[in-house]
Design an enzyme around this catalytic site. Structure first.
Site, PDB file in Angstrom:
ATOM      1  N   TYR A 172       0.824  -1.208   0.000  1.00 55.02           N
ATOM      2  CA  TYR A 172       0.000   0.000   0.000  1.00 55.02           C
ATOM      3  C   TYR A 172       0.864   1.266   0.000  1.00 55.02           C
ATOM      4  O   TYR A 172       0.439   2.314  -0.485  1.00 55.02           O
ATOM      5  CB  TYR A 172      -0.890   0.044   1.247  1.00 55.02           C
ATOM      6  CG  TYR A 172      -2.231  -0.618   1.109  1.00 55.02           C
ATOM      7  CD1 TYR A 172      -2.344  -1.953   0.733  1.00 55.02           C
ATOM      8  CD2 TYR A 172      -3.403   0.090   1.368  1.00 55.02           C
ATOM      9  CE1 TYR A 172      -3.580  -2.556   0.629  1.00 55.02           C
ATOM     10  CE2 TYR A 172      -4.643  -0.512   1.272  1.00 55.02           C
ATOM     11  CZ  TYR A 172      -4.724  -1.830   0.895  1.00 55.02           C
ATOM     12  OH  TYR A 172      -5.956  -2.422   0.794  1.00 55.02           O
ATOM     13  N   LYS A 211       2.855 -15.277   2.557  1.00 53.15           N
ATOM     14  CA  LYS A 211       3.042 -16.038   1.319  1.00 53.15           C
ATOM     15  C   LYS A 211       4.536 -16.327   1.211  1.00 53.15           C
ATOM     16  O   LYS A 211       5.234 -15.897   0.275  1.00 53.15           O
ATOM     17  CB  LYS A 211       2.501 -15.216   0.129  1.00 53.15           C
ATOM     18  CG  LYS A 211       2.522 -15.927  -1.215  1.00 53.15           C
ATOM     19  CD  LYS A 211       1.474 -17.019  -1.345  1.00 53.15           C
ATOM     20  CE  LYS A 211       1.648 -17.758  -2.677  1.00 53.15           C
ATOM     21  NZ  LYS A 211       0.748 -18.933  -2.795  1.00 53.15           N
TER      22      LYS A 211
END
Ligand code: IPM
Ligand code: MN
Length: 366
Positions: free
Chosen positions: A143, A188
């Site tokens: 972000y 991840k």
């Protein structure tokens, strides 16, 4: 003991104005009952701020928020400001105020209410007893990384520092310690370097500082599945900014509607060492997890419960008013029990409007 609090109110765009307008009377009713005085200071953020001031976060808004005891926010964004080539966007205002106030830990509780189970696409027997808090890292990651754009490509940089990971993991672990003692960290790590750092740092912090809290690592893709197939298995979930954004919209379906999920964005020391809210009189932002819903904006039919529940979190985390917070939560629960549902939850022809739903909460404040 009665207190005075200055609350900055940022309705924003779309249904933001309606749900915030419905929530203020709930706070006022609580204040009256307990002898508190709340002063509300309204400011612009998002699209309305672009229209009025040319920027999505005017300096006056940030300054007022910095001086306040807490911030109640509606939602930002809308088709009017969504041109892909626009230089300024409403969402930048939201990111800038989160960052500007240093609010790195975004708590998003997911607790399906028995009366609303039927509204969930998930089988009711999987939902009974589900009680999760997702702690989303809020001021780092993709972000906030550098962005580039040329005619032939675009990039978004995802970066995390050790310190950013440590502090949000500590907040989540303190919360887990106070609850059922189980923390699930989502990443991840099989693909992303930032995730491998996330996993290393999380493992170390938990081993050294929280040996009493169980830690489990999950890859985000399988987490997306487990969240729906065995939601009862989770207590506190901690994850990076974008994974947390996505997983909590998914998690809202456990509760039956995006219109039921509240959030608190907190900074340093706002979760006490024992996981309790710590009254440092530090400003936090309290907002529903949903957006500005342009499709239903202006109709007065939006669900105000997520904002009202966010106001309860405001009382708890920024003002230290636990009993008052709990009274709002109990009143929302009672309104749901009485099937006071807005259109997102109601059977056809049975929906109440935004104001009626908020009024139902006020009547049940006890
Ligand atoms: C949220 C919202 C925001 C986010 C948008 C409006 C920028 O989706 O609070 O979840 O992605 O953080
Ligand atoms: Mn979101």
């Amino acid at each position: 003991m009665p207190i005075h609090a200055d609350i900055v109110v940022l309705p924003g765009d779309g249904i933001g104005t309606e749900i915030v307008a419905a929530t203020l009377p709930v706070l006022e009713a609580v204040a009256r009952r307990h002898g508190h005085t709340f002063a509300f200071h309204e400011h612009d953020i998002g699209g309305i701020a672009i229209d009025r001031h040319g920027v999505p976060l005017p300096a006056a808004t940030l300054e007022a928020a910095q001086k306040a005891d807490a911030v109640l926010l509606g939602a930002v964004g809308g088709p009017k400001w969504s041109d892909p080539n626009a230089k300024v966007r409403p969402e930048q205002g939201l990111l800038a105020i989160r960052k500007g106030l240093g609010l790195f830990a975004n708590l998003r509780p997911v607790r399906p209410h028995p009366a609303a189970l039927g509204a969930s696409p998930i089988k009711s027997e999987l939902l009974e007893g589900v009680d999760i808090v997702v702690v989303r890292e809020l001021t780092g990651g993709i972000y906030f990384g550098d962005k580039t754009r040329s005619d032939s490509d675009a990039t978004d940089l995802c970066r995390y520092t050790v310190a950013e990971i440590e502090r949000v993991v500590r907040s989540a672990a303190q919360l887990a310690r106070q609850r059922r003692g189980h923390l699930t960290s989502v990443d991840k790590a099989n693909v992303l370097e930032t995730s491998r750092l996330w996993r290393d740092v999380t493992s170390r912090v938990m081993r050294e500082e929280f040996p009493d809290v169980t830690l489990e690592h999950q890859l985000v893709d399988s987490m997306a599945m487990h969240l729906l197939s065995k939601p009862r298995a989770y207590d506190v979930i901690v994850t990076e900014n974008m994974f947390g954004d996505i997983l909590t919209d998914e998690a809202s379906m456990l509760a039956g509607s995006l219109g039921l999920l509240a959030s608190a964005s907190l900074g340093d020391g706002m979760v006490g060492p024992d996981g309790s809210p710590q009254v440092k009189r530090q400003v936090g932002i309290y907002e529903p997890i949903h957006g500005s819903a342009p499709d239903i904006a202006g109709k007065g039919i939006a669900n105000p419960y997520a904002t009202i529940l966010s106001a309860a979190m405001l009382l708890r985390h920024s003002l230290g008013l636990e009993a008052e917070a709990a009274s709002i939560e109990a009143a929302v629960s009672a309104a749901l029990d009485a099937k006071v549902f807005t259109a997102d939850l109601a059977a056809p022809g049975r929906a109440v409007n935004t104001t009626q739903a908020a009024q139902a909460v006020i009547e049940r404040l006890g």
